[in-house]
Write a protein that holds these residues in place. Structure first.
Motif, PDB file in Angstrom:
ATOM      1  N   LYS A   1      98.692  85.454  54.560  1.00  0.00           N
ATOM      2  CA  LYS A   1      98.323  85.849  55.925  1.00  0.00           C
ATOM      3  C   LYS A   1      98.306  87.374  56.008  1.00  0.00           C
ATOM      4  CE  LYS A   1      98.780  84.486  60.642  1.00  0.00           C
ATOM      5  NZ  LYS A   1      98.827  83.274  61.456  1.00  0.00           N
TER       6      LYS A   1
ATOM      7  N   GLN B   1      87.562  78.649  62.601  1.00  0.00           N
ATOM      8  CA  GLN B   1      88.918  78.755  63.151  1.00  0.00           C
ATOM      9  C   GLN B   1      88.925  79.819  64.252  1.00  0.00           C
ATOM     10  OE1 GLN B   1      91.787  79.750  60.158  1.00  0.00           O
ATOM     11  NE2 GLN B   1      93.528  79.413  61.517  1.00  0.00           N
TER      12      GLN B   1
ATOM     13  N   ASP C   1      96.832  76.071  58.578  1.00  0.00           N
ATOM     14  CA  ASP C   1      97.858  75.124  58.124  1.00  0.00           C
ATOM     15  C   ASP C   1      98.850  74.823  59.249  1.00  0.00           C
ATOM     16  OD1 ASP C   1      98.807  77.738  57.950  1.00  0.00           O
ATOM     17  OD2 ASP C   1      99.619  77.547  55.931  1.00  0.00           O
ATOM     18  N   GLY C   2      99.140  75.827  60.078  1.00  0.00           N
ATOM     19  CA  GLY C   2     100.016  75.574  61.223  1.00  0.00           C
ATOM     20  C   GLY C   2      99.370  74.595  62.189  1.00  0.00           C
ATOM     21  N   GLU C   3      98.069  74.693  62.293  1.00  0.00           N
ATOM     22  CA  GLU C   3      97.310  73.839  63.209  1.00  0.00           C
ATOM     23  C   GLU C   3      97.462  72.355  62.848  1.00  0.00           C
ATOM     24  OE1 GLU C   3      93.214  75.016  63.327  1.00  0.00           O
ATOM     25  OE2 GLU C   3      92.773  73.800  65.090  1.00  0.00           O
TER      26      GLU C   3
ATOM     27  N   THR D   1      94.499  86.483  60.693  1.00  0.00           N
ATOM     28  CA  THR D   1      93.929  85.166  60.364  1.00  0.00           C
ATOM     29  C   THR D   1      92.683  85.363  59.514  1.00  0.00           C
ATOM     30  OG1 THR D   1      94.795  84.208  62.394  1.00  0.00           O
ATOM     31  CG2 THR D   1      92.984  83.026  61.334  1.00  0.00           C
TER      32      THR D   1
ATOM     33  N   GLN E   1     101.800  80.442  56.845  1.00  0.00           N
ATOM     34  CA  GLN E   1     102.414  80.980  58.059  1.00  0.00           C
ATOM     35  C   GLN E   1     101.666  80.489  59.278  1.00  0.00           C
ATOM     36  OE1 GLN E   1     102.647  85.225  56.081  1.00  0.00           O
ATOM     37  NE2 GLN E   1     103.368  85.329  58.191  1.00  0.00           N
TER      38      GLN E   1
HETATM   39  C1  LIG Z   1      97.136  74.141  71.428  1.00  0.00           C
HETATM   40  C2  LIG Z   1      97.527  75.519  71.059  1.00  0.00           C
HETATM   41  N1  LIG Z   1      98.831  75.834  71.009  1.00  0.00           N
HETATM   42  C3  LIG Z   1      99.218  77.091  70.712  1.00  0.00           C
HETATM   43  C4  LIG Z   1      98.296  78.060  70.430  1.00  0.00           C
HETATM   44  C5  LIG Z   1      98.765  79.468  70.152  1.00  0.00           C
HETATM   45  N2  LIG Z   1      98.548  79.857  68.761  1.00  0.00           N
HETATM   46  C6  LIG Z   1      97.502  80.578  68.432  1.00  0.00           C
HETATM   47  S1  LIG Z   1      97.376  80.870  66.810  1.00  0.00           S
HETATM   48  C7  LIG Z   1      98.798  80.095  66.499  1.00  0.00           C
HETATM   49  C8  LIG Z   1      99.287  80.025  65.086  1.00  0.00           C
HETATM   50  C9  LIG Z   1      98.233  79.500  64.183  1.00  0.00           C
HETATM   51  O1  LIG Z   1      98.689  79.261  62.906  1.00  0.00           O
HETATM   52  P1  LIG Z   1      97.748  78.643  61.823  1.00  0.00           P
HETATM   53  O2  LIG Z   1      97.086  77.417  62.344  1.00  0.00           O
HETATM   54  O3  LIG Z   1      98.518  78.502  60.592  1.00  0.00           O
HETATM   55  O4  LIG Z   1      96.596  79.716  61.697  1.00  0.00           O
HETATM   56  P2  LIG Z   1      96.566  81.072  60.843  1.00  0.00           P
HETATM   57  O5  LIG Z   1      96.356  82.158  61.828  1.00  0.00           O
HETATM   58  O6  LIG Z   1      97.853  81.180  60.127  1.00  0.00           O
HETATM   59  O7  LIG Z   1      95.407  80.905  59.913  1.00  0.00           O
HETATM   60  C10 LIG Z   1      99.341  79.589  67.681  1.00  0.00           C
HETATM   61  C11 LIG Z   1     100.596  78.842  67.787  1.00  0.00           C
HETATM   62  C12 LIG Z   1      96.938  77.687  70.497  1.00  0.00           C
HETATM   63  N3  LIG Z   1      95.957  78.548  70.276  1.00  0.00           N
HETATM   64  N4  LIG Z   1      96.588  76.411  70.776  1.00  0.00           N
END
Ligand SMILES: Cc1ncc(C[n+]2csc(CCOP(=O)(O)OP(=O)(O)O)c2C)c(N)n1
Ligand SMILES: [Mg+2]
Length: 905
Positions: free
Chosen positions: A411, A157, A249-251, A126, A281
């Protein structure tokens, strides 16, 4: 007709691509130029507003013939800021790159090291993708807290935490041992918390962010709360702090992230900047493999009225785009989906040449002068400091709306074989020696071969150009970030006697909700803290009787009131005001608790203590937004949560989805939350007065949950000497009559204490039982205290044992103990192990129903008759009465022994 549509599609394409237009008819440039000159003419003669309206009309027409332009609120898949409008980068790129590389290395080393000897986890990829986003911000934009400036508020983040620690290490704010103990907080000397947690690192982190979606929504409501504080004259800032939220972006799939963004534009929150790291991603794979997350987000944010800045391509692409007169490059950029772009980041340049550029011969020619390696290294916007700088600068200067920056990255950038762009990237916690060497080479880290396997941390010396530069930049920007500083003065809170009217009781009937409304209005008038009170309501003020406050203190609205309210002639009209005190959030419990958190942490965020009272339908509290309750504990929020319309049977007509009998249990799970279930007005006054003292004078980082009920009954006067018991969780409210054969104790709480009081009468009159009625204001506090004592006794087995509050209170009491509650039995059962002879518990396990209170209480067996039966049964169990007496009572009191048990499984 077909021809017409064909033409229209051509025009649409040109219109979108402007000078990079493409046309199947081959004369696209001509069309585009003509349109451009017409456009300029109209603009000059009619002005921008009228031109915009004309264009809208034309677009409408276009839609009518072409059905669907497919664009919505999107612009082409290129940077929003064209190179000619890009602000020049003022920093020293070489030094900044070196600083960033060292931080990258240490952030990676921290995780690799921790996982070489433990399995504590951590994330490398990340931060690896976001390093440039952070470093440009740290070196040029994020302002620290100074004498004259409160500091920008930054939501980092969560999974990027290693990078933020690694920077603090270079700044000399964290030492090597702390980095070594990343995620090992219980190691000797302490360690660093996995993610941003103010509870665990109260001088470092300000905002918890790692539960996805919560950081974004908190930042939104915090930005609004900053405006509220200013509008009410509680702070005066020469420069307004900005709020920066860095998110994934997943968030953005979390409803909390996007669910409230219209607030930002509605309230002109140009103090807010979101930076979305679009590395395409998430954890398992691509965020939108078959689509484009950046375009999707652009449409959403534009639609919501935000200023959107896309930073997709790095400087290397400027030349290609400028040289491409055909418009095919943008076309190709639009055609490729995120899954393709992820693949290009993983495969060698030859793959991109073959699969991206060679689709059109013109494009293949365009990159003829580049080697495969150069193609592979064509930077994405989010890795280019110059592009990020220009975007941040534009965001800082933008007026009237919040800004979102959509930055495209890779990523795990720089991890190479170890995970760059790969689907496993998020989970990568280890690197072998070969991968470490590659990483070192790529980022030129001065770590020698003989120690590289140990992944040593690297910090340039104090006189190195890097350290000097870094310090100079932070000094210019006002100091280090993140930093949490608590400077709030104690408040002049009212003493208990300020609420003396509650001690007298009242013969007229009232509910605890009404008592609270009265108490709140007294508090709002208090000279010491009245201005600090922040009433927060998610569209239920009328339900709770708080609408009486509308006129007096006003509802906050940055626009004031632009209309005459329909009820303007009534005494209590709907009154919005620029300096209104009430936060009327509309139907959003998430937004309301986000406001509660902003207000409840104002003592730390701004050194201005505020006292939030967030009143809501108790069913939609922790059950709906429990994660934010938990976060409120982490962030050390203070204030009062009021779960109104509580009680599975007290809120009678509303049925299954409204009737709450378990919020108290949820509340009991939050370590810093005191959970109370008061029955009478004076109890409320005692609890709230003490809460104000503990939180805002003593400075304890705790907060309060109180159930409020809507059943009216006479509020009794306060018996002498019960304050301590109210606060600790239990006191004897009404002793049973003397001269009875048998003894019992009934614990009641909230409005259901009335069942206990009526049972007391029946037991005395018909069954020769003297029952003392106790008010159990907090089972949670009694339990925590008892657990603490028991544990101490266990660990100090030869010392005189400590006695818990509950044990001390009940030590001399004879007879049996019964608890009756409008909550599930587990709530009173929390103290069962410490009740002499055990506790017989009555509660409301099971789904609610719509019906009258009387019928509901019989259904759940918490009415007076059921309480009598339970008391007699407890006595029978002890052999003090015959079992046949219980059977007789069941018959006499008209209870059906064959009725269902409402808890299903
Ligand atoms: C509410 C919640 N659900 C699931 C997770 C588990 N989780 C941690 S990081 C992640 C993926 C994050 O993806 P993104 O937001 O795109 O961040 P990146 O690391 O790609 O910058 C997940 C599903 C979490 N931390 N919080
Ligand atoms: Mg992502």
């Amino acid at each position: 007709m077909t021809g017409k549509v064909g033409n229209t599609v051509n025009i649409q394409t040109k219109d979108i691509y402007g000078s990079r237009s493409v046309s199947s008819s081959g004369n696209g440039d001509k069309w585009s130029e003509s349109l451009q000159s017409v456009f300029e003419l109209v603009l000059e003669s009619q002005g921008p507003e009228r031109t915009a309206r004309l264009l809208e009309k034309l677009t409408e027409k276009l839609r009518a013939v072409a059905q669907e332009t497919g664009r919505g609120f999107n612009t082409p898949y290129v940077n929003t800021i064209p190179p000619e409008q890009q602000a020049p980068f003022p920093g020293n790129r070489d030094i900044e790159r070196r600083i960033k590389s060292y931080i990258r290395w240490n952030a990676m080393a921290m995780v690799v090291k921790a996982n070489s000897t433990t399995n504590v986890g951590g994330h490398i990829s990340t931060y690896a993708s976001a390093a440039t986003l952070y470093e440009v911000a740290f070196n040029h934009f994020l302002r620290g807290h100074t004498e004259v400036f409160p500091g920008d508020l930054v939501y980092f983040q969560g999974h990027a935490a290693p990078g933020i620690y690694a920077r603090a290490f270079l700044e000399g704010r964290l030492d090597e041992r702390q980095l070594q103990n990343f995620r090992q907080e219980l190691a000797e000397g302490g360690g660093l918390s996995s993610y941003p947690h103010p509870y665990l690192m109260p001088e470092f982190w300000q905002f918890p962010t790692v539960s996805m979606g919560l950081g974004p929504i908190l930042s939104l409501y915090q930005a609004r709360f900053n405006r509220y504080l200013q509008a009410r004259g509680l702070v005066t800032w020469k420069d307004e702090p900005k709020l920066w939220a860095f998110l994934g972006d997943g968030e953005c799939d979390e409803p909390e992230t996007l669910g409230a963004i219209t607030l930002g534009a509605r309230e002109n929150l140009d103090n807010l900047i979101w930076v979305i790291n679009c590395n395409l991603q998430r954890l398992d794979g691509p965020v939108r493999g078959n689509g484009k997350i950046i375009q999707e987000l652009e449409g959403l944010f534009r639609g919501a009225g935000w200023n959107v800045i896309k930073v997709i391509w790095g400087t290397d692409w400027d030349d290609l785009l400028a040289r491409d007169k055909s418009g095919l490059l943008v076309k190709r950029m639009e055609e490729a989906v995120d899954g393709d772009y992820q693949k290009y980041s993983v495969e060698p340049g030859s793959y991109t040449r073959k699969h991206f550029f060679s689709k059109y011969p013109e494009l293949l020619e365009l990159v003829n002068h580049l080697t495969d390696d150069q193609i592979h290294k064509l930077l994405r916007g989010g890795h280019d400091a110059r592009k990020m700088y220009a975007a941040y600068k534009a965001a800082m200067e933008h007026k009237g709306r919040p800004t979102v920056i959509l930055a495209k990255t890779v990523k795990g950038y720089g991890l190479g074989e170890a995970g760059e762009g790969k689907n496993i990237s998020h989970q990568q916690k280890k690197m072998n020696e070969k991968e470490l060497r590659e990483f070192r080479e790529r980022f030129k880290i001065p770590v020698s071969d003989d120690v590289i396997a140990e992944t040593p941390f690297f910090r340039p010396g104090p006189d190195s150009p890097e350290t000097k530069y870094l310090f100079e930049r932070r000094k210019a920007l006002g100091g280090f970030l993140p930093a949490r500083k608590v400077t709030a003065p104690p408040l002049d809170v009212p003493k208990l006697d300020y609420f003396a009217e509650f001690f007298k009781g009242s013969t007229s009937e009232a509910s605890t909700t009404m008592a609270f409304v009265r108490l709140a209005s007294m508090l709002l008038r208090h000279k010491g803290v009245g201005r600090q009170v922040v009433p927060i309501i998610p569209d239920e003020a009328r339900t709770f009787g708080l609408d009486a406050l509308f006129k007096d203190i006003g509802i906050y609205s940055p626009k004031g009131q632009l209309y005459e309210p329909v009820d303007s002639k009534s005494l209590l009209y709907y009154h919005e005001a620029k300096d209104g005190q009430i936060l009327e959030e509309g139907i959003t419990e998430v937004g309301s608790i986000a406001s509660f958190i902003a207000a409840g942490t104002s003592y730390a965020t701004h050194g201005v203590p505020m006292i939030p009272f967030y009143i809501y339908y108790s069913m939609f509290g922790p059950q709906r937004v429990g994660d934010l309750f938990w976060l409120a504990g982490d962030i050390r929020a203070k204030g009062f949560l009021l779960g109104a319309t509580a009680g599975r049977t007290t809120l009678n007509g509303e049925g299954l989805q409204h009737q709450d009998g378990h919020s108290l249990l949820h509340a009991s799970t939050v370590p810093t939350l005191l959970a109370y279930d008061p029955a009478f007005g004076y109890e409320l006054a005692v609890i709230i007065a003490d809460g104000l003292r503990r939180m805002f004078v003593e400075g304890e980082d705790i907060f309060y949950y109180l159930s409020l009920y809507n059943e009216n009954y006479a509020m009794p006067p306060m018996p002498a000497g019960v304050e301590d018991g109210i606060l600790k969780g239990l006191y004897k409210f009404k002793p049973g009559s003397d001269g009875k054969k048998l003894k019992a104790h009934i614990f009641g709480s909230g409005s259901i204490i009335n069942s206990a009081l009526k049972a007391q009468e029946i037991l005395a009159e018909r069954y020769d039982v003297s029952a003392d009625v106790w008010s159990a204001t907090s089972y949670k506090l009694l339990r925590t205290d008892a657990l603490r004592c028991k544990r101490w006794n266990m660990l100090h087995p030869t010392q005189p044992p400590k006695k818990s509050n509950i044990e001390t209170l009940l030590a001399k009491e004879q007879g049996v103990f019964v608890a009756v509650s409008d909550n599930i039995r587990t709530v009173p059962d929390q103290i069962a192990p410490w009740v002499p002879g055990g506790l017989m518990t009555l509660g409301t396990d099971g789904f609610g129903r719509s019906d009258t209170r009387a019928r509901l209480r019989r259904f759940f067996e918490i009415d007076a008759e059921s309480t009598v039966i339970a008391t007699l049964y407890a006595l029978a169990e002890k052999g003090q009465v015959e079992r046949s007496l219980v059977e007789k009572a069941i018959k006499d009191l008209g209870v059906n022994p064959e009725k269902i048990f409402p808890q299903i499984v």
